[in-house]
Design a protein around this motif. Structure first.
Motif, PDB file in Angstrom:
ATOM      1  N   ARG A  78      47.031   8.218  34.598  1.00 51.42           N
ATOM      2  CA  ARG A  78      47.023   9.448  33.812  1.00 51.42           C
ATOM      3  C   ARG A  78      45.832  10.304  34.207  1.00 51.42           C
ATOM      4  O   ARG A  78      44.711   9.804  34.305  1.00 51.42           O
ATOM      5  N   ASN A  80      43.869  13.274  32.721  1.00 46.73           N
ATOM      6  CA  ASN A  80      43.759  13.888  31.392  1.00 46.73           C
ATOM      7  C   ASN A  80      43.085  15.255  31.425  1.00 46.73           C
ATOM      8  O   ASN A  80      41.971  15.388  31.932  1.00 46.73           O
ATOM      9  N   LYS A  88      51.831  16.737  27.407  1.00 43.38           N
ATOM     10  CA  LYS A  88      51.280  15.475  26.898  1.00 43.38           C
ATOM     11  C   LYS A  88      49.755  15.491  26.834  1.00 43.38           C
ATOM     12  O   LYS A  88      49.152  14.572  26.306  1.00 43.38           O
ATOM     13  N   GLY A  89      49.144  16.510  27.415  1.00 36.50           N
ATOM     14  CA  GLY A  89      47.675  16.502  27.503  1.00 36.50           C
ATOM     15  C   GLY A  89      47.203  15.633  28.654  1.00 36.50           C
ATOM     16  O   GLY A  89      46.018  15.405  28.824  1.00 36.50           O
ATOM     17  N   TYR A  90      48.130  15.109  29.416  1.00 37.64           N
ATOM     18  CA  TYR A  90      47.797  14.402  30.659  1.00 37.64           C
ATOM     19  C   TYR A  90      48.978  14.535  31.603  1.00 37.64           C
ATOM     20  O   TYR A  90      50.113  14.717  31.187  1.00 37.64           O
ATOM     21  N   GLU A  96      44.471   5.246  42.043  1.00 35.42           N
ATOM     22  CA  GLU A  96      43.923   4.172  42.882  1.00 35.42           C
ATOM     23  C   GLU A  96      44.914   3.629  43.911  1.00 35.42           C
ATOM     24  O   GLU A  96      44.528   3.296  45.014  1.00 35.42           O
ATOM     25  N   ARG A 270      39.210  11.729  33.707  1.00 34.48           N
ATOM     26  CA  ARG A 270      39.308  10.434  33.013  1.00 34.48           C
ATOM     27  C   ARG A 270      40.580   9.676  33.411  1.00 34.48           C
ATOM     28  O   ARG A 270      41.361   9.240  32.586  1.00 34.48           O
ATOM     29  N   TYR A 271      40.775   9.540  34.703  1.00 33.01           N
ATOM     30  CA  TYR A 271      41.932   8.782  35.208  1.00 33.01           C
ATOM     31  C   TYR A 271      41.905   7.352  34.675  1.00 33.01           C
ATOM     32  O   TYR A 271      40.850   6.722  34.623  1.00 33.01           O
ATOM     33  N   PHE A 272      43.036   6.848  34.297  1.00 33.59           N
ATOM     34  CA  PHE A 272      43.164   5.405  34.033  1.00 33.59           C
ATOM     35  C   PHE A 272      44.630   5.022  34.224  1.00 33.59           C
ATOM     36  O   PHE A 272      45.505   5.883  34.179  1.00 33.59           O
ATOM     37  N   PRO A 273      44.888   3.742  34.480  1.00 32.96           N
ATOM     38  CA  PRO A 273      46.259   3.317  34.785  1.00 32.96           C
ATOM     39  C   PRO A 273      47.220   3.666  33.647  1.00 32.96           C
ATOM     40  O   PRO A 273      46.906   3.454  32.480  1.00 32.96           O
ATOM     41  N   PRO A 275      49.732   3.150  31.050  1.00 31.16           N
ATOM     42  CA  PRO A 275      50.240   1.921  30.441  1.00 31.16           C
ATOM     43  C   PRO A 275      51.730   1.974  30.080  1.00 31.16           C
ATOM     44  O   PRO A 275      52.317   0.940  29.766  1.00 31.16           O
ATOM     45  N   ASP A 276      52.334   3.157  30.139  1.00 30.61           N
ATOM     46  CA  ASP A 276      53.745   3.267  29.762  1.00 30.61           C
ATOM     47  C   ASP A 276      54.697   2.967  30.925  1.00 30.61           C
ATOM     48  O   ASP A 276      55.908   2.933  30.729  1.00 30.61           O
ATOM     49  N   LEU A 277      54.145   2.803  32.123  1.00 24.34           N
ATOM     50  CA  LEU A 277      55.001   2.528  33.279  1.00 24.34           C
ATOM     51  C   LEU A 277      54.537   1.255  33.967  1.00 24.34           C
ATOM     52  O   LEU A 277      53.342   1.009  34.087  1.00 24.34           O
TER      53      LEU A 277
ATOM     54  N   ARG B 322      48.313  15.004  23.095  1.00 24.78           N
ATOM     55  CA  ARG B 322      49.460  15.906  22.951  1.00 24.78           C
ATOM     56  C   ARG B 322      49.453  16.659  21.621  1.00 24.78           C
ATOM     57  O   ARG B 322      50.167  17.641  21.475  1.00 24.78           O
ATOM     58  N   LEU B 365      36.223   6.352  29.092  1.00 27.19           N
ATOM     59  CA  LEU B 365      36.953   6.697  30.322  1.00 27.19           C
ATOM     60  C   LEU B 365      36.200   7.710  31.181  1.00 27.19           C
ATOM     61  O   LEU B 365      36.641   8.043  32.278  1.00 27.19           O
TER      62      LEU B 365
END
Lengths: 476, 485
Positions: A78, A80, A88-90, A96, A270-273, A275-277, B322, B365
């Motif tokens: 994501r 952000n 979604k705000g992201y 990575e 603020r990238y991070f993996p 989690p929804d996929l 969101r 983050l």
């Protein structure tokens, strides 16, 4: 001081899937605002993304076509940030572990092949569009485009000039079109480019400080933006200044770039993996199966054209720019049996007429068999090369075949020596002074007589025969 | 016994025998809501008319030959699961007026099985909390003692089940939000394995931890609801495509051959001695029933709360982005420009605990802190998972207290977020590991407050958890107790 530019490009190309990347909405454009949306691409509470497998296939195909390694274990991240067109705000993107890494694209620079490295290719979703209405002062958001699948193709800083950048983009576009993953149409906004550019003294090893010119949307603008930016940075350095790291925008009206935000103002995404996929696991079998769907690519075709048809690199490169153009060429070359002559006609008259109208080869009114037919009429002496230009223009304009045009316009080449002799006699008679000079040793006047004869025959006289007979008659 | 006090399986039997109708059951539940909900405050939205229409429909369907264990049974839904046409607020001002145009998959499955929805129940705002005091609307009270919290965040679900304001309820559990309120209210609550139940339509708090599960009056009802809501959902990529067993087949009164692990790290100083005693006695009861009891160790337990509050808040900071006032929900008035609209809408729309967690997660983050917090948190999460993998080599289920104390007083911990976070100390690791866990009643304090026993199982082995829970429940009377209101 003399400087060298160091350029890396980030291209965003829209994938031509039927549906969006994480929902079932169709990827149609020009529709009424917010009619191609659903709870998922609008970012309603509780909805979840489901990956469009076709988009993954297209990226892998692109990776293979650009000699990339396909990552066996790839995942989404994501990115952000807040903006009204980002529901979604992201943005779901990759960070990575992109799907493809470490490839290259070949371009021709001064007739020589140069490799431009591809750092990575990743998959992400597009945002929507903000519309600013001047009357009410309100801003509106259209989310039809939100969730359209995009691939980001990041090049290594291997590009050294604005011209090379344009060549690279053209080659990349041609590859994407060959493998039918994107129509890569810059004008429609589905092939956009961010340019990273810095300069350094020629011979230096270290990179200079780079500026990023964001969202340039035509080949011409990329070239202009880069040319401007290189000049701007050179001027700063020449005046003893320092280039600052920043993001800039290109004003196509003024032809200049201007600062959008400095490094300090840069977003922290603020990238991070995601989690929804679940991670994308790609097996060698999948890669092999996708590889099989890739037909001959521009590079391979170019090499084959050089070998098989004896074309120069340049011609081969031009004729393999698109699959349709190459197919046109091959058909005409085969039907006529004269590959080099066909290449000359295509690179000359045919391209000139198409470009004048902004048309693509698919829209060419002269089909390959007709071009081949015309070339044959030249080689069998029915028409001269000179007349052929008139014939071709007429074919292009009317859609008729060469034989019809020649018959209707009476353009058949005169190869009757008696008829030509009569014309020659008339010409000599009409130009006694020149004739005398010629005989007196002014050989250059031969061309004058050829011209006069051709003119008198309305261009139809067989030039070889005219030469032959003139030489005889003039010296008589 | 009143209809509203009965279980799903009792009512199913009565309905099948024609001893009652869904309309009568639904009316009983709606009447109960009318009578006691002023005190309990479990419901945010009561959908009486729709519920009666669903009940009539169920009665008609039953006559037409339709059969399902939940046909015509009133099941309350936590207000973070989307319900078409019924507002879904997450107990937040920012979604106070949000009416979804779609059903959460669990809601669609319940509807498909013919259950009745009496309404949407209260919770901590965006499921962030352990007491339901963080609801933007009102706190829910514990039916056993109206001065105490019902637990949280699924406090509305647990209180409604305990008070007979529904027959069963759905809750969601990110760090204990089903199990801890179940313990506080003396009902059964199961957090299934991560991926067992679709999250589609569940308003996300922390996507990698959230899981929907049932709150019921006994273990049999839990198995029944699990049969309806479990299974792969093409709309949720993280829902597992694994076979779903018939959970009611695990309901055998026999734990012979089962090994129950006792983690020493879960019997800590500072735990209420009455809780400690009740849980130890429950373990002894399991032993008497034929289970083998062994010691196990979960050495990274001490890091669980910190790990959880980094990972969960990180995901939440992104999941809640969101809610920006642009597309739906609350938008503050009088904003000067876009940034001002974002700031005002979010400042006014979110409550203090939600804001605290958004800030925590945003910080964790941020560039320069990611490695120290989020990444480190993920690494510790792996260690915690491995702890359980090791422990489950020795034990089929693990038994622990659900919470260190019984329900505390309203307002007692609301000024101290850290104390509040510690109420989830025994439940949080389970979400980090993704394993299933149940809480069921195992006794009462001298103050007549319910105590919860937590049983944990291997990934996708809800069967063993239910088996041990059922055997224990059938050997005890705790599940038959109802609060007096």
């Amino acid at each position: 001081m003399k400087y060298e530019a160091v350029i890396g490009l980030e291209v965003h190309a829209q994938l031509q899937t039927n549906s969006k990347i994480f929902c079932g909405c169709e990827t149609a454009f020009g529709e009424e605002a917010n009619t191609r949306t659903c709870p998922v691409c609008i970012g309603m509470p509780g909805v979840l993304p489901v990956l469009n497998r076709k988009a993954v296939e297209y990226i892998i195909k692109t990776g293979l076509a650009t000699h990339c390694a396909i990552t066996p274990y790839s995942r989404f991240a994501r990115k952000n940030y807040f903006y009204p067109d980002l529901p979604k705000g992201y943005q779901i993107s990759q960070y990575e572990l992109p799907l493809c890494e470490k490839g290259y694209v070949e371009i021709l620079v001064d007739g020589k092949v140069k490799r431009i490295g591809i750092t990575r290719i990743h998959l992400e979703e597009d945002a929507g569009k903000n519309l600013h209405t001047s009357e009410s002062g309100a801003s509106l958001v259209d989310l039809n485009r939100a969730g359209t699948p995009l691939m980001e193709i990041v090049s290594e800083p291997d590009i050294r000039s604005a011209d090379e950048a344009a060549e690279y983009l053209k080659k990349l576009r041609s590859i994407l079109r060959y493998i039918e993953v994107s129509d890569a149409d810059m004008e429609k906004g589905n092939f956009r480019c961010d340019c990273n550019v810095s300069i350094r003294p020629v011979g230096a090893k270290e990179y200079g400080t780079r500026a990023e010119v964001k969202n340039v949307n035509s080949f011409k603008f990329v070239q202009k933006a880069l040319e401007y930016e290189i000049k701007r940075q050179a001027q700063i350095l020449d005046e003893g200044g320092r280039v600052v790291q920043e993001t800039r925008l290109f004003d196509s009206g003024k032809g200049v770039t201007f600062s959008m935000r400095s490094k300090e103002e840069a977003h922290d995404y603020r990238y991070f993996p995601e989690p929804d996929l679940v991670p994308i696991v790609t097996s060698q079998e999948t890669v092999d199966a996708i590889r099989k769907t890739i037909t001959e690519l521009p590079e391979a075709k170019r090499e084959r054209f050089v070998k098989e048809y004896g074309l120069p690199e340049y011609d081969a490169d031009m004729l393999t720019q698109s699959r349709a153009l190459a197919a046109y060429y091959e058909e005409a070359a085969k039907l006529s049996g004269q590959p080099k002559v066909i290449s000359n006609w295509m690179m000359g008259e045919l391209m000139r007429l198409l470009n004048a109208e902004g048309k693509e080869i698919e829209d060419c009114p002269v089909k390959p068999d007709r071009l081949a037919g015309m070339v044959k009429m030249i080689s069998d002496g029915t028409i001269s090369t000179k007349i052929a230009k008139t014939v071709f223009e007429e074919m292009y304009g009317s859609g008729k075949d060469a034989e019809t045009v020649v018959k209707e316009k009476g353009l058949v080449q005169v190869s009757d020596s008696g008829e030509i002799e009569t014309i020659i006699a008339d010409v000599i008679k009409a130009n006694p002074a020149q004739h005398a000079d010629y005989k007196g040793g002014k050989d250059k006047l031969f061309g004058f007589f050829v011209g006069q004869v051709m003119k008198a025959s309305k261009g139809k006289a067989n030039p070889d025969l005219v030469n032959q007979l003139l030489k005889k008659k003039l010296s008589e | 016994m009143e209809l509203h006090d009965r279980t799903i399986h009792e009512l199913r039997d009565m309905l099948e025998k024609g001893e009652t109708t869904s309309r009568a059951v639904t009316e009983s539940v709606l009447n109960r809501i009318k009578t006691v909900d002023d005190k309990v405050k479990a419901f945010i939205t009561v959908t009486a008319d729709a519920a009666l229409a669903q009940a009539d429909r169920a009665d008609k369907d039953r006559k037409a030959g339709k059969a399902s264990p939940v046909l015509g049974i009133p099941v309350a839904i936590k207000d973070n699961m989307c319900t078409t046409g019924t507002r879904t607020t997450c107990a937040s001002k920012i979604l106070g007026n949000f009416v979804p145009p779609y059903d959460a998959t669990v809601v669609a499955r319940l509807n498909g099985a013919g259950s009745v929805m009496p309404g949407k129940v209260n919770m901590d705002e965006f499921a962030m909390g352990s007491s339901t005091e963080n609801s933007a609307f009102f706190p829910t009270k514990n039916p056993w003692d109206l001065e105490r919290i019902p637990g949280g965040s699924s406090g509305g679900s647990a209180a409604a089940v305990a008070a007979g304001e529904c027959i069963a309820a759905l809750g969601s559990d990110t760090g204990g939000s089903i199990r801890q309120p179940a313990a506080c209210c003396g009902v059964v609550g199961l957090k299934p394995t991560y991926g067992r139940v679709s999250r589609y339509g569940l308003v996300a708090f922390a996507s990698s931890l959230d899981q929907i599960g049932p709150l019921t009056k006994d273990v049999t009802d839990t198995a029944i609801v699990m049969n309806i809501i479990s299974g792969h959902d093409p709309k949720d990529s993280t829902s597992a495509d694994v076979p779903v067993p018939d959970f009611t087949r695990s309901l055998i009164k026999d734990v012979k051959g089962m090994t129950v692990g006792i983690p020493k790290e879960y019997f800590i100083e500072g735990m209420d001695p009455e809780v400690d005693k009740a849980v130890r006695e429950a373990v002894k009861a399991l032993e008497r029933l034929g289970a083998k009891v062994v010691d196990v160790s979960l050495p990274h337990t001490g890091y669980a709360v910190a790990t959880y509050y980094i990972l969960a808040t990180s995901e939440a900071s992104s999941n809640l982005a969101r809610y920006d006032g642009v597309k739906y929900g609350f938008r503050a008035q009088g904003a000067k420009d876009l940034l001002d609209m974002y700031m005002k809408s979010r400042s006014q729309g979110f409550g203090p605990e939600v804001k605290r967690r958004i800030m925590l997660g945003t910080y964790a983050l941020s560039a320069g802190y990611y490695d120290a917090y989020y990444k480190k948190g993920q690494q510790v999460r792996t260690l915690i998972k491995q702890d359980f993998d090791e422990a489950f080599k020795k034990a089929d289920v693990i038994a622990t207290p659900t919470a260190p104390t019984a329900a505390f007083k309203i307002g007692e911990k609301s000024s101290d977020p850290l104390q509040m976070y510690l109420s989830d100390i025994f439940t949080i690791s389970v979400n980090l590991a993704g394993i299933p866990g149940i809480s069921l009643p195992c006794g009462f304090t001298t103050g007549n407050l319910p105590i919860g026993l937590q049983l944990l199982g291997r990934h996708f082995d809800e069967g063993s958890v239910l088996r041990a829970a059922f055997a224990y429940e059938q050997a005890t009377e705790w599940h038959t107790k109802r609060p007096k209101l």
